[in-house]
Design a protein around this motif. Structure first.
Motif, short mmCIF file in Angstrom:
data_model
loop_
_atom_site.label_atom_id
_atom_site.label_comp_id
_atom_site.label_asym_id
_atom_site.label_seq_id
_atom_site.Cartn_x
_atom_site.Cartn_y
_atom_site.Cartn_z
N ILE A 2 0.85 -1.18 0.00
CA ILE A 2 0.00 0.00 0.00
C ILE A 2 0.89 1.24 0.00
O ILE A 2 1.83 1.34 0.79
N SER A 3 0.58 2.17 -0.88
CA SER A 3 1.40 3.37 -0.96
C SER A 3 1.04 4.33 0.19
O SER A 3 -0.01 4.21 0.82
N LYS A 4 1.94 5.27 0.39
CA LYS A 4 1.73 6.24 1.48
C LYS A 4 0.51 7.12 1.23
O LYS A 4 -0.21 7.46 2.17
N SER A 5 0.27 7.45 -0.01
CA SER A 5 -0.88 8.30 -0.31
C SER A 5 -2.19 7.56 -0.05
O SER A 5 -3.15 8.14 0.46
N VAL A 9 -5.02 8.68 2.65
CA VAL A 9 -6.43 8.87 2.29
C VAL A 9 -7.32 8.04 3.21
O VAL A 9 -8.35 8.51 3.70
N CYS A 10 -6.92 6.79 3.48
CA CYS A 10 -7.71 5.92 4.38
C CYS A 10 -7.77 6.50 5.79
O CYS A 10 -8.83 6.49 6.42
N ALA A 11 -6.66 7.02 6.26
CA ALA A 11 -6.64 7.63 7.59
C ALA A 11 -7.53 8.87 7.63
O ALA A 11 -8.24 9.11 8.60
#
Length: 148
Positions: A2-5, A9-11
């Motif tokens: 999973i990428s940082k972006s 977005v999920c957070a």
């Protein structure tokens, strides 16, 4: 992976959902017709309980009054210990130690007569009683030296 972006977005979405729930339940609580009545009742009950827990401390300049207060608390503490009500007994015994003229000797006697766990409860209670008596009457204070 999973990428940082994506993780960001999920957070953000999770935070927004949480904030939405907080706002929703706060509005629901505030719009409840019984909210203010319940709040007033809770505050009144808490105020009543705090007044009941206040101790009428003796005039520290009157030795007779101090002695009566001391004996009353020692006797009640012993009776409550015999009944098994350790919390209330510790309250009474700690007040007696707080107004005692020679707290070290009294603590030595109590250490020999009380069960170890009850004596430890008493030791932990003494600083708060010392602060209370300082606030209420501005007289003596139980220090760490008195406890040891």
């Amino acid at each position: 992976m999973i990428s940082k972006s994506t993780l960001g977005v999920c957070a953000g979405v999770a935070g927004a959902i949480f904030l939405g729930y907080c706002i929703y339940f706060d509005q629901k609580r505030r719009n409840d017709p019984n909210f203010k009545r319940k709040l007033r009742e809770r505050r009144k009950k808490a105020n009543k309980e705090s007044k009941e827990n206040q101790v009428p401390w003796p005039n520290m300049k009157d030795p007779d009054e101090v002695q009566k207060f001391f004996l009353y608390n020692i006797q009640n503490g012993e009776e409550l210990l015999a009944q098994g009500d350790f919390e209330t007994a510790i309250d009474h015994l700690s007040r007696a130690v707080a107004v005692c003229g020679q707290p070290q000797q009294l603590l030595q006697v109590l250490q020999q007569t009380l069960p170890p766990q009850v004596f430890q409860m008493l030791i932990h209670k003494l600083p708060s009683v010392g602060e209370t008596i300082m606030r209420e009457i501005g007289g003596i204070k139980v220090t760490e030296e008195d406890v040891e």
